[in-house]
Motif scaffolding. Structure first.
Motif, short mmCIF file in Angstrom:
data_model
loop_
_atom_site.label_atom_id
_atom_site.label_comp_id
_atom_site.label_asym_id
_atom_site.label_seq_id
_atom_site.Cartn_x
_atom_site.Cartn_y
_atom_site.Cartn_z
N ALA A 14 -7.75 -3.58 8.50
CA ALA A 14 -7.90 -2.31 8.24
C ALA A 14 -7.28 -1.25 8.84
O ALA A 14 -6.84 -0.24 8.41
N LEU A 68 -9.39 5.00 3.63
CA LEU A 68 -9.63 3.51 3.89
C LEU A 68 -11.13 3.27 4.38
O LEU A 68 -11.48 3.86 5.30
N ALA A 121 -4.53 1.40 7.69
CA ALA A 121 -5.05 2.81 7.84
C ALA A 121 -3.86 3.90 7.76
O ALA A 121 -4.00 4.82 6.99
N PRO A 125 0.93 -1.27 -0.02
CA PRO A 125 -0.07 -0.31 -0.05
C PRO A 125 0.81 1.24 0.06
O PRO A 125 2.02 1.19 0.38
N VAL A 133 -9.87 5.93 8.51
CA VAL A 133 -10.55 4.71 8.24
C VAL A 133 -11.99 5.02 8.75
O VAL A 133 -12.28 5.58 9.69
N PHE A 176 -11.95 2.28 -5.91
CA PHE A 176 -10.79 2.02 -5.12
C PHE A 176 -9.59 1.58 -6.01
O PHE A 176 -9.89 0.98 -6.90
N VAL A 189 -2.14 4.54 4.10
CA VAL A 189 -2.80 5.05 2.82
C VAL A 189 -3.51 6.04 3.05
O VAL A 189 -3.54 6.82 4.06
N CYS A 236 -14.40 -7.08 6.57
CA CYS A 236 -13.16 -6.65 7.41
C CYS A 236 -13.34 -7.26 9.02
O CYS A 236 -12.49 -7.13 9.53
N ASP A 238 -11.41 -2.45 2.48
CA ASP A 238 -11.23 -3.82 3.19
C ASP A 238 -12.66 -4.36 3.28
O ASP A 238 -13.54 -4.17 3.98
N THR A 256 -6.60 4.49 -2.32
CA THR A 256 -7.76 4.71 -1.51
C THR A 256 -8.08 3.13 -1.53
O THR A 256 -8.21 2.64 -2.72
N VAL A 257 -8.43 2.88 -0.40
CA VAL A 257 -8.64 1.30 0.12
C VAL A 257 -9.98 0.68 0.27
O VAL A 257 -10.62 1.52 1.23
#
Length: 231
Positions: free
Chosen positions: A35, A45, A39, A18, A70, A87, A42, A29, A26, A23-24
């Motif tokens: 996550a 998230l 977080a 990452p 996040v 994403f 990135v 999760c 999970d 932009t992620v």
């Protein structure tokens, strides 16, 4: 967050790589250990699951840590509330085995991944020798468990979902049985049944699982597959 890094999240990081530009999502999760670990690395998230108690716990942990990158959201995992290509990175860690339709899950992950983005899936896998045993143990440990797939099955499903294999990592994970059971809050009767099943397994299966008994300690190992897939 180093407190949420373990062998599983390390494998996720090594495969996903990452960056601050990502932009992620999970996907599935759980309480968000993956996550929360991602977080800090990135831009933003989103963590989604279909279990309210898991989302509530993820939100509590994020607030406790003061993380503002996040967001935890309750969602239908078969119909995510995001547009196509939302994403740059979508991750699914140790969750595909509990989903009723892995193909639908992979297709939905692919849908919300941007062109050129990547999907990273990490999960335990089985082979002919461990299939029945590991699926039985996981069903006792986690009522939501559906099925662990073989590495070939998981790779084939990803291709069917329109994802191209960019990288594959094969790992072996060893767990202490009591920790493995306590982490899932397994009730004592089911925990006792897990102990019984392990002790009564055929020697060939015990050997394949590296099953070890030392005084009151029991450990076993299983294979883990990490796939870095591209859209």
């Amino acid at each position: 967050m180093d407190g949420f890094r373990d062998a599983s999240t390390d494998l996720l990081f090594e495969t996903a790589r990452p960056s601050r530009h990502d932009t992620v999502l999970d996907y599935a999760c759980g309480v968000g250990f993956g996550a929360l670990a991602l977080a800090v690395a990135v831009r933003l998230l989103e963590a989604v699951d279909d279990r309210p108690d898991a989302i509530d716990e993820g939100r509590r942990l994020a607030a406790e840590l003061g993380l503002d990158t996040v967001a935890f959201r309750l969602a239908d995992l078969a119909a995510l509330p995001y547009p196509d290509g939302a994403f740059s990175l979508v991750c699914c860690q140790d969750a595909l085995h509990r989903l009723p339709d892995p193909m639908r899950a992979l297709s939905e992950m692919a849908r919300v991944t941007s062109p050129g983005g990547r999907v990273v899936v990490v999960d335990a896998v089985v082979d002919e020798g461990t299939d029945a045993a590991l699926n039985e143990l996981n069903a006792l440990r986690e009522p939501a468990h559906r099925r662990l797939l073989s590495a070939d099955q998981l790779t084939a499903l990803a291709a069917e979902a329109g994802l191209k294999l960019a990288e594959r990592r094969d790992d072996r994970r060893t767990v202490d049985l009591e920790y493995w059971l306590q982490a899932a809050a397994v009730p004592q009767p089911r925990a006792a049944e897990v102990h019984r099943r392990l002790r009564e397994m055929a020697p060939t299966v015990q050997e394949r699982l590296d099953l070890a008994f030392a005084d009151d300690l029991i450990s076993f190992s299983y294979d883990v597959l990490a796939l870095r897939l591209e859209r």
